[in-house]
Design a protein around this motif. Structure first.
Motif, PDB file in Angstrom:
ATOM      1  N   MET A 174      -0.262  -5.981  -6.681  1.00 49.67           N
ATOM      2  CA  MET A 174      -1.208  -5.317  -5.788  1.00 49.67           C
ATOM      3  C   MET A 174      -2.456  -6.176  -5.611  1.00 49.67           C
ATOM      4  SD  MET A 174       0.220  -2.778  -4.617  1.00 49.67           S
ATOM      5  CE  MET A 174       1.920  -2.465  -5.025  1.00 49.67           C
ATOM      6  N   PHE A 184      -7.519   0.111  -6.172  1.00 47.04           N
ATOM      7  CA  PHE A 184      -7.258   1.082  -7.217  1.00 47.04           C
ATOM      8  C   PHE A 184      -6.170   0.588  -8.167  1.00 47.04           C
ATOM      9  CE2 PHE A 184      -4.775   4.870  -8.520  1.00 47.04           C
ATOM     10  CZ  PHE A 184      -5.745   5.461  -9.320  1.00 47.04           C
ATOM     11  N   LYS A 185      -5.087   0.037  -7.575  1.00 50.66           N
ATOM     12  CA  LYS A 185      -4.002  -0.455  -8.410  1.00 50.66           C
ATOM     13  C   LYS A 185      -4.362  -1.768  -9.087  1.00 50.66           C
ATOM     14  CE  LYS A 185      -0.201   0.940  -8.681  1.00 50.66           C
ATOM     15  NZ  LYS A 185       0.355   1.809  -9.719  1.00 50.66           N
ATOM     16  N   ALA A 197      -1.616  -8.559  -2.986  1.00 52.52           N
ATOM     17  CA  ALA A 197      -1.722  -7.906  -1.676  1.00 52.52           C
ATOM     18  C   ALA A 197      -3.186  -7.754  -1.271  1.00 52.52           C
ATOM     19  CB  ALA A 197      -1.040  -6.538  -1.719  1.00 52.52           C
ATOM     20  N   ILE A 205       3.946   5.992  -5.315  1.00 52.49           N
ATOM     21  CA  ILE A 205       3.859   6.205  -6.751  1.00 52.49           C
ATOM     22  C   ILE A 205       2.817   7.282  -7.048  1.00 52.49           C
ATOM     23  CG2 ILE A 205       3.304   5.109  -8.969  1.00 52.49           C
ATOM     24  CD1 ILE A 205       5.567   3.641  -7.961  1.00 52.49           C
ATOM     25  N   TYR A 206       1.695   7.138  -6.380  1.00 58.48           N
ATOM     26  CA  TYR A 206       0.579   8.051  -6.612  1.00 58.48           C
ATOM     27  C   TYR A 206       0.972   9.493  -6.313  1.00 58.48           C
ATOM     28  CZ  TYR A 206      -4.187   9.836  -6.357  1.00 58.48           C
ATOM     29  OH  TYR A 206      -5.325  10.537  -6.563  1.00 58.48           O
ATOM     30  N   LEU A 263      -6.803   1.541   2.977  1.00 60.09           N
ATOM     31  CA  LEU A 263      -5.938   0.446   2.533  1.00 60.09           C
ATOM     32  C   LEU A 263      -6.611  -0.335   1.413  1.00 60.09           C
ATOM     33  CD1 LEU A 263      -4.462  -1.112   5.812  1.00 60.09           C
ATOM     34  CD2 LEU A 263      -3.180  -0.376   3.818  1.00 60.09           C
ATOM     35  N   MET A 301       8.768  -4.969 -10.884  1.00 55.20           N
ATOM     36  CA  MET A 301       7.359  -4.885 -11.233  1.00 55.20           C
ATOM     37  C   MET A 301       7.028  -3.658 -12.068  1.00 55.20           C
ATOM     38  SD  MET A 301       5.452  -4.047  -7.751  1.00 55.20           S
ATOM     39  CE  MET A 301       5.660  -2.592  -6.802  1.00 55.20           C
ATOM     40  N   MET A 302       7.916  -2.655 -12.014  1.00 52.81           N
ATOM     41  CA  MET A 302       7.600  -1.479 -12.798  1.00 52.81           C
ATOM     42  C   MET A 302       8.023  -1.643 -14.252  1.00 52.81           C
ATOM     43  SD  MET A 302       6.053   0.119 -10.616  1.00 52.81           S
ATOM     44  CE  MET A 302       5.688   1.698 -11.368  1.00 52.81           C
ATOM     45  N   PHE A 304       0.835  -1.203   0.000  1.00 49.71           N
ATOM     46  CA  PHE A 304       0.000   0.000   0.000  1.00 49.71           C
ATOM     47  C   PHE A 304       0.872   1.255   0.000  1.00 49.71           C
ATOM     48  CE2 PHE A 304      -2.028   3.364   2.508  1.00 49.71           C
ATOM     49  CZ  PHE A 304      -3.092   3.641   1.674  1.00 49.71           C
ATOM     50  N   PHE A 340       3.771   1.572  -1.067  1.00 51.45           N
ATOM     51  CA  PHE A 340       4.407   1.711  -2.370  1.00 51.45           C
ATOM     52  C   PHE A 340       3.476   2.375  -3.381  1.00 51.45           C
ATOM     53  CE2 PHE A 340       5.594   0.109  -6.559  1.00 51.45           C
ATOM     54  CZ  PHE A 340       6.928   0.476  -6.591  1.00 51.45           C
ATOM     55  N   SER A 341       2.232   1.896  -3.417  1.00 58.87           N
ATOM     56  CA  SER A 341       1.334   2.490  -4.410  1.00 58.87           C
ATOM     57  C   SER A 341       1.001   3.936  -4.053  1.00 58.87           C
ATOM     58  CB  SER A 341       0.062   1.646  -4.601  1.00 58.87           C
ATOM     59  OG  SER A 341      -0.551   1.407  -3.380  1.00 58.87           O
ATOM     60  N   GLY A 371      -6.936   1.761  -1.777  1.00 61.19           N
ATOM     61  CA  GLY A 371      -5.642   1.970  -2.423  1.00 61.19           C
ATOM     62  C   GLY A 371      -5.200   0.743  -3.204  1.00 61.19           C
ATOM     63  N   LEU A 372      -5.335  -0.419  -2.580  1.00 60.47           N
ATOM     64  CA  LEU A 372      -4.916  -1.651  -3.243  1.00 60.47           C
ATOM     65  C   LEU A 372      -5.826  -1.964  -4.421  1.00 60.47           C
ATOM     66  CD1 LEU A 372      -4.068  -3.861  -0.132  1.00 60.47           C
ATOM     67  CD2 LEU A 372      -2.476  -2.776  -1.706  1.00 60.47           C
TER      68      LEU A 372
END
Lengths: 253, 286, 298
Positions: C270, C38-39, C273, B131-132, C32, C259-260, B125, B127-128, C35-36
């Motif tokens: 994600m 969303f990705k 996760a 990035i965001y 949480l 991963m990027m 979380f 990490f994202s 956010g997860l």
């Protein structure tokens, strides 16, 4: 009148760690009568009661000396099967603690433990003892429900039935009405007066009026000592010791 | 006959119980022993006083000071952040909400749920989020992530302490004209300082030891960071990376690093124990 | 009594800050999850949840993301670790609360505390030093298996030791909340101590015991580093305990570096996760709920 001595407590001292809780206790408890152990809270009444069926064994750092004769056998010295000793006594505690099982199984528990497993025998006994505790009428159609579904007053009577079911000679009761409403208390007290023709009853209480209502025999304790003991009538009408007089007049509670 | 069988059954189970308990104690001793046994030979002053020099990851000179300092920065920063957020919450539910049992229980329930969330989820979380928001891996990102991880732990630990403050003390403070916030900070907090310190140490230990959440967010570097925006090394990751090297010298240094981390954790948890032990002795009873 | 203006402002500030913090805490799980999600939603828009969860096909470079082998690995390791940890914890909890003298308990308390405080990476190191060779050289040969030792069973053993302090602590608390008088009631009906434990305490504690195991399970499910270090990390549906596994947390931790660089890969991680988060949260919720009910009933 039967005036046999059922329990004879002889010079019992008890301490936990460095705390001296019972000091030179000498008490005679007559058979088939209600003996009330009376005294203000924290005077060692409950501890004395626990000595009688050796529940004191499970405490650490506890030191008991002296003799307790029940049927002329010293239970403090005997190394025999302690469960046999405990079966001779039914215990009723301050609040009802129903076992986590059905109403039926609560009463049958003691019998099952000692190996009586025949269904018909158990059915009969359960009915008999529930009737003796005046609970049958309220529960005969819901015996399989968990015991915790009963009201507190009913639970306490269930605990009585459960205790009677192991066929004891003595009933030990530790302030059995302290968590109950007045009506349930009255039911329990009446039960005791009825039951004393079969059992020797030892009841711990700090309620003076309760003692007056049901006691045949009084043991008055204060700060770990027995101050005075004897038949209820002479105790209440003609106390000998100064502390008793003070207690009866409400000087401490 | 039946009685005898019952006795034997009880005996057998008692032996099993003692064995189970001994296994647990034995496991701890085995862990500490094997870390000592493997780590002690490679542990040297150089290891804990220097940052990695050139060729460190091929078994040449240097130490893990970067990771030790990095871990301390990270966990102290995260603990500080968690404290700023956690203390008010713990106080609030014990002073302001004292009459709203249901709400308090719901919040405690929430915190216990959060406590169960795995640290790798926080890491992912974090990490994202990074990035965001366009932040790069850095000490700050790590601090925020770890703070999220330890906030529930810290609040619940402090909550347990505040719960024990007698109601009478609070009422006395109110009746002297204190407002709720004043009562919270001046009475509850002061009365419970040792307990709060224990909670802080507990969170600190958690922060130093956690690897999964910082993997994504702090990056890794051989230098000691000089600002919050720089990446930083941490002890758990340094152990992890060194151990995955095929070179025996580097692996041995991983064991030594593991020993360093174990010692730090032991010191923290023992001092937390000592403080909380003392605290129980000095607690005022009403 | 009048309140001075300065004091008033300070109070206002404290109250507002307290409320903000509370709000943050209560919203955290939502944030949480969101956010997860969303990705992960990128991945979910291309594939159905069902195919993601039950496909064995894992080839990130070809955009095939099937989580089945990871999920199965996670389940194997988690359940196995609970199977090891549960009897040990239960026996020990009964011993410590019913039989042991208080000085044994005094001795065991720091042991449990320290075990609970040891970081997961240390457990991993210990697993590599002790458990992995133990399995490769001693246990696997017993079953006629040849292995490097980096296996599911190694992960499960390390994990079991890790969650012992956690589960044991809850169990001790569960047994301690049972009132002593219940034990006394059973004893005075002529039951022995062991019968009392078996028929009364165990039954009374049962919901609490199940919750403790549930919490242990969810703790084990999300544990990352220690397991990752000893479990082998091979993408394959595991067929036995002496095979390597690749649980979900390890998947995330091992691949964050690249991963990027592969499209959708970050979204897939994600998603992993998110799966972890949802499973753990559900388990935690059910267990905590049960345990609260248990405490209320007593």
């Amino acid at each position: 009148m039967n005036n046999h001595t059922k329990i004879n407590i002889n010079n019992v001292n008890l301490s936990i760690g460095k705390q001296h809780i019972l000091k030179n206790i000498n008490v005679e408890i007559p058979e088939k009568k209600i003996t009330v152990i009376l005294g203000p809270s924290g005077c060692g009444k409950t501890t004395l009661l626990k000595c009688l069926n050796r529940l004191t064994d499970s405490y650490e750092d506890i030191n008991v000396s002296g003799n307790i004769f029940i049927n002329n056998k010293d239970i403090l010295k005997s190394n025999g099967d302690i469960t046999e000793l405990r079966k001779k006594m039914g215990l009723l505690s301050q609040r009802p603690y129903p076992l986590p099982m059905s109403i039926y199984d609560n009463v049958a528990y003691g019998l099952k433990i000692s190996g009586r497993k025949k269904k018909r025998f158990l059915n009969k006994r359960v009915e008999h003892y529930l009737k003796q505790a005046s609970l049958w009428e309220e529960t005969y159609d819901r015996l399989k429900e968990p015991a915790s579904s009963l009201s507190i007053g009913q639970q306490q009577r269930l605990c009585l039935a459960r205790g009677l079911a192991v066929d004891p000679e003595i009933i030990l009761a530790d302030e059995p009405t302290s968590a109950l409403d007045p009506l349930s208390s009255q039911a329990i007290e009446e039960k005791f007066i009825h039951l004393k023709q079969y059992y020797t009853i030892v009841l711990v209480t700090h309620i003076l009026r309760q003692a007056k209502r049901i006691a045949d025999n009084i043991v008055f304790m204060y700060l770990g000592e027995v101050i005075e003991q004897g038949p209820a009538e002479s105790f209440f009408n003609n106390p000998k010791m100064e502390k008793t007089k003070a207690y009866l007049s409400g000087a401490f509670n | 006959m039946m009685i005898k069988r019952k006795k034997i059954e009880e005996k057998i189970f008692k032996v099993l119980m003692v064995l189970a308990t001994m296994t647990i104690a034995f496991a701890l001793m085995l862990i500490i022993y094997s870390i000592l046994y493997k780590g002690l030979p490679s542990l040297s002053w150089e290891m804990i006083s220097q940052t990695p020099k050139g060729g460190f990851y091929f078994g040449k000179e240097g130490g893990i000071l970067n990771a030790i300092i990095g871990s301390l920065y990270l966990s102290i920063g995260a603990t500080f952040l968690a404290f700023i957020v956690g203390l008010p919450v713990a106080l609030y539910i014990n002073v302001h909400l004292v009459k709203r049992k249901k709400i308090v229980n719901a919040i405690r329930f929430f915190l216990d749920l959060l406590w169960g969330v795995p640290s790798i989820v926080y890491g992912a979380f974090g990490f994202s989020l990074m990035i965001y928001m366009g932040i790069r891996t850095s000490l700050l990102a790590g601090i925020i992530t770890v703070a999220f991880l330890i906030i529930p732990i810290m609040i619940r630990a402090m909550d347990e302490v505040f719960k024990e403050v007698p109601r009478g003390l609070m009422e006395a403070a109110f009746s002297l004209g204190s407002t709720k916030s004043e009562t919270a900070y001046k009475i509850f907090f002061r009365q419970c300082v040792p307990g709060v310190i224990t909670a802080i140490l507990l969170s600190l230990g958690r922060g130093i030891g956690d690897a999964a959440s910082v993997m994504f967010t702090t990056g890794y570097t051989d230098h000691i960071p000089t600002s919050l925006t720089q990446p930083t090394a941490t002890l758990p990751l340094s152990i992890f990376f060194q151990l995955s090297s095929p070179i025996p010298e580097v692996q041995n240094r991983a064991y030594a690093s593991a020993l360093v981390l174990t010692i730090i954790i032991l010191i923290i948890s023992l001092s937390a124990r000592m403080i909380s032990g003392k605290y129980q002795k000095n607690k005022i009873n009403f | 009594m009048s309140i001075k203006p300065g004091r008033n402002i300070r109070n206002r500030f404290h109250n507002i800050w307290m409320l903000i913090c509370i709000l943050l805490i209560v919203l955290m799980p939502v944030i949480l999850a969101f956010g997860l999600y969303f990705k992960a939603s990128l991945l979910l828009s291309d594939n159905s949840v069902f195919s993601l969860l039950f496909s064995k096909d894992w080839q990130p470079s070809k955009q095939n993301f099937g989580f089945y082998s990871f999920i199965l690995s996670s389940l194997w390791i988690t359940i196995l670790s609970l199977a090891i940890c549960a009897p040990v914890c239960l026996l020990s909890a009964i011993y410590l609360t019913q039989y042991a003298r208080s000085n044994v308990l005094k001795l065991m308390h720091p042991v449990i505390d320290i075990l609970a405080g040891i970081p997961s990476v240390i457990y991993g190191v210990w697993g590599i030093i002790v458990i992995v060779p133990l399995i490769a050289n001693h246990i696997a040969p017993l079953f006629d298996v040849e292995t490097s030792g980096y296996t599911i069973i190694a992960g499960a053993i390390v994990l079991a030791i890790m969650i012992i302090p956690f589960v044991l602590n809850i169990l001790i608390e569960v047994f301690n909340t049972i009132p002593e008088q219940l034990t006394e009631a059973s004893l005075s009906l002529g039951a022995s101590k062991w019968e009392t434990i078996k028929f009364v305490l165990f039954r009374k504690a049962f919901p609490g015991i199940i919750s403790a195991f549930g919490l242990g399970l969810s703790r084990a499910f999300g544990e990352t580093i220690a397991v990752l270090m000893v479990v082998g990390n091979v993408v394959k549906v595991p067929k036995g305990i002496f095979q390597p596994g690749y649980p979900l947390p390890a998947l995330i931790a091992n691949n964050y570096g690249e991963m990027m660089s592969i499209p959708m890969y970050d979204s897939a991680l994600m998603m992993a996760a998110l799966i972890l988060f949802v499973v753990v949260l559900l388990f935690n919720f059910a267990s905590r709920f049960a345990i609260t009910r248990f405490e209320l009933r007593i």
